[in-house]
Enzyme design. Structure first.
Site, short mmCIF file in Angstrom:
data_model
loop_
_atom_site.label_atom_id
_atom_site.label_comp_id
_atom_site.label_asym_id
_atom_site.label_seq_id
_atom_site.Cartn_x
_atom_site.Cartn_y
_atom_site.Cartn_z
CG LEU A 1 2.44 9.81 9.73
CD1 LEU A 1 3.02 10.02 8.70
CD2 LEU A 1 1.83 8.55 9.96
N GLY A 2 5.32 10.96 13.57
CA GLY A 2 6.38 10.94 14.36
C GLY A 2 7.14 12.17 14.46
CB SER A 3 8.24 14.28 17.20
OG SER A 3 6.95 14.75 16.92
N GLY B 1 14.50 14.51 16.28
CA GLY B 1 15.73 15.65 16.07
C GLY B 1 15.56 16.29 14.50
CG PHE B 2 13.98 13.72 11.41
CD1 PHE B 2 12.62 13.75 10.85
CD2 PHE B 2 13.96 12.55 12.34
CE1 PHE B 2 11.87 12.96 11.08
CE2 PHE B 2 13.39 11.71 12.40
CZ PHE B 2 11.88 11.86 11.81
N GLY B 3 12.59 16.85 13.23
CA GLY B 3 11.35 17.76 12.90
C GLY B 3 10.11 16.75 13.39
CB THR C 1 6.78 13.02 9.88
OG1 THR C 1 8.39 13.36 9.75
CG2 THR C 1 6.45 12.22 8.54
CE LYS D 1 10.29 12.78 6.12
NZ LYS D 1 11.27 12.13 5.53
CG ASP E 1 19.79 6.93 9.31
OD1 ASP E 1 20.63 6.04 9.83
OD2 ASP E 1 18.90 7.56 9.60
#
Length: 579
Positions: free
Chosen positions: A18-20, A22-24, A26, A43, A141
């Site tokens: 689904l996405g990448s 700085g937080f890893g 998903t 995640k 956030d």
């Protein structure tokens, strides 16, 4: 990076990324353990192999996962955390998949929403954020991309808490030998104190205010000018709003945190000042006409006009006891007395006689997963009363109120999506219709009736199973096996009752009590009466667990709470009349 088809823990199959960031990474995945294979979000966090870093990450990961578990159980507008685990020094979070679109589709550069639209949006966001702030948790956030509009019910869902990002950012910083102290947030939505690593609850309030201003002006927060003399954001030149909303937003985004509302709850109250309640009134036996404008509910005494014990009927039922693994070890055939209230059109309400007695309220120190607000244990003497055999059903609610707000439709299913005020109003109208006085139970009455003479974590014994209770069967208690997760309410009376003949006191829907919430039982009444003193007059007790929660939250001693105005599809109630 994980590839499509990878199966984690022989259960969670990766579909696609689904996405990448700085937080890893998903991923969208499916849960193969459940027959309908629901979608979920995985995640994946991958720190470096430094032992010192791993130790810190592991501690943060576990503690933050517990926070997310608690939040997801408190609201259906925060994605539930289904699992967290570590494999080969890599960390995984499995969360509920939210089918919807984030607010960046509604709030876009150059587009201006109306004051009415923004006020409604503000209320929706602040209501769910207030749930988070009551636990002293800061999101850190808030921005359109982290607020979803769920397709199935159009509700706001708050996602991507900064807590998880802190773990990941800490891992990134540790790799570059920078400080472990991190700053989480997004430029334009992040106030000054958060930018230097000292966020507060009111930092979230600032972010929500900036989001609302973006919606009103069509200008992104980081593009708005600031007064060079005091740092205040200049925005009113691009928005036409009432003085009331302008004042609220200006206070929400004040440069100095001391000048803002301290929490989402405070901001919400400023946006919607509470109406002055009428003086308490006694409920007459003579029905009064239903007013078009809804009045504030009267306070109902714990000593109403008595219900006669004459002409009671009896019914037989079977109750069961289970061992620590959920195996049935005993079955008993019992009797209880009750009376029937005719609500018209073939709809009835069955009220079971609950004998008076003394019991120990709260949980013992050795009970697994007990909460601090379940103590100190104390003796309570409860006078006899009558209690609904079942939670109030949709048919019963329709007969008295003329509406059915429930999400999971079915005449014999419990009514849900009722606020505390709605439940009190039902009791008022039921009292007017029948000439008796009905009310919500006190918390002590509820726990006494739930336990039905037991002292174990559940009235069934040491644990429960989904053959006995409607709850999130993937998360059992103790040594019990995993079971079904139905994802909807069930008809009342589907499962065995407790020894008083009451059904569904565990699971299905949370049930409102009269009491205000207090963080411990210090100073609690010992006579079974309602505890009306507390820090917040808008927060009331809920008991019993629900279809969404883990087995631990269905324990007889577990205490939940919510704002009196909130509507949730796993919250209902049952009524009491005093003998």
């Amino acid at each position: 990076m994980l590839t499509s088809g990878v199966i984690l823990r022989k259960r969670y199959e990766i579909i696609y990324i689904l996405g990448s960031g700085g937080f890893g990474d998903t991923y969208l995945a499916v849960d193969l353990d459940l027959p309908y294979q629901p979608k979920c979000v995985v995640k994946h966090l991958k720190p470096n192999s430094d032992p010192g870093v791993l130790q810190i990450v592991r501690r943060l990961f576990d503690s933050e996962a517990q926070v997310l578990y608690r939040l997801g159980n408190d609201s259906d507008q925060i994605p539930r955390l289904f699992a967290h685990f570590e494999e080969q020094s890599e960390f995984y979070l499995v969360q509920e998949f939210v089918d919807g679109a984030d607010l960046s589709k509604e709030i876009t550069p150059g587009k201006k929403l109306t004051e009415q639209e923004v006020t409604k949006l503000l209320q929706e966001i602040l209501e769910i954020l207030a749930v988070v702030h009551r636990k002293n948790i800061i999101h850190r956030d808030i921005k359109p991309q982290n607020i979803m509009r769920r397709h199935q019910d159009n509700k706001i869902v708050l996602i991507d808490f900064g807590a998880v990002k802190e773990i990941n950012t800490m891992m990134v910083n540790s790799q570059s030998q920078t400080s472990v102290s991190v700053v989480i947030g997004t430029h334009g939505y992040m106030p000054s104190e958060q930018a230097v690593g000292q966020p507060k609850l009111c930092s979230d309030v600032y972010a929500v205010g900036m989001l609302a201003i973006y919606a009103l002006t069509g200008i992104q927060p980081h593009e708005l000018p600031k007064d060079p003399t005091n740092g205040e954001v200049i925005w009113l030149n691009w928005a036409k709003v009432s003085k009331k909303l302008a004042d609220v937003l200006t206070k929400m985004i004040s440069y100095h945190f001391r000048d803002r509302y301290l929490s989402a709850e405070e901001a919400l109250q400023a946006l919607n000042p509470p109406q002055r309640r009428q003086a308490p009134s006694r409920i007459s036996n003579t029905p009064s006409p239903v007013l078009k404008r809804r009045q504030a509910p009267p306070r109902i005494s714990n000593t109403p006009s008595p219900v006669s014990a004459n002409n009671l009927k009896s019914f037989q039922f079977e109750t069961v006891t289970v061992d620590a693994k959920g195996n049935i070890t005993n079955r008993r055939n019992l009797k209880a007395k009750y009376f029937v209230e005719d609500l018209g059109n073939g709809i009835t309400l069955e009220m079971v006689q609950i004998p008076g007695g003394t019991f120990t309220m709260g949980s013992p120190e050795g009970e697994k997963y007990r909460q601090t607000d379940e103590s100190p244990q104390h003796q309570v003497t409860v006078p006899g009363f009558f209690m609904g055999r079942y939670a109030v059903t949709q048919a019963q609610y329709q007969a008295i109120m003329g509406t059915n707000p429930s999400r999971f439709k079915g005449e014999k299913r419990p009514v849900e999506k009722v606020s505390w005020d709605d439940a009190v109003e039902f009791c008022k109208r039921l009292s007017q219709k029948t000439g008796k006085t009905y009310r919500l139970p006190s918390e002590a009455e509820w726990e006494y009736a739930c336990r039905a003479g037991t002292t174990t974590p559940f009235y069934f014994g040491e644990t429960i199973t989904t053959d006995l209770v409607n709850y999130h069967g993937s998360y059992p208690y103790g040594a019990a096996p995993k079971g079904e997760y139905r994802l909807q309410t069930t008809d009342v009376g589907k499962f065995p009752p407790n020894s008083f003949g009451l059904y569904d006191m565990c699971g299905n829907t949370w049930e409102w009590c009269q009491d205000l919430y207090n963080e411990s039982y210090q100073g609690a009444p010992t006579d079974g009466s309602t505890w009306l003193s507390g820090k917040d007059n808008n927060i009331k007790l809920l008991r019993g667990g629900s279809l969404y929660v883990f087995a631990v939250h269905c324990r007889s001693a577990y205490r939940h709470r919510d704002a009196i105005t909130n509507l949730r599809d796993n919250v209902g109630f049952r009524v009491v009349a005093v003998a």
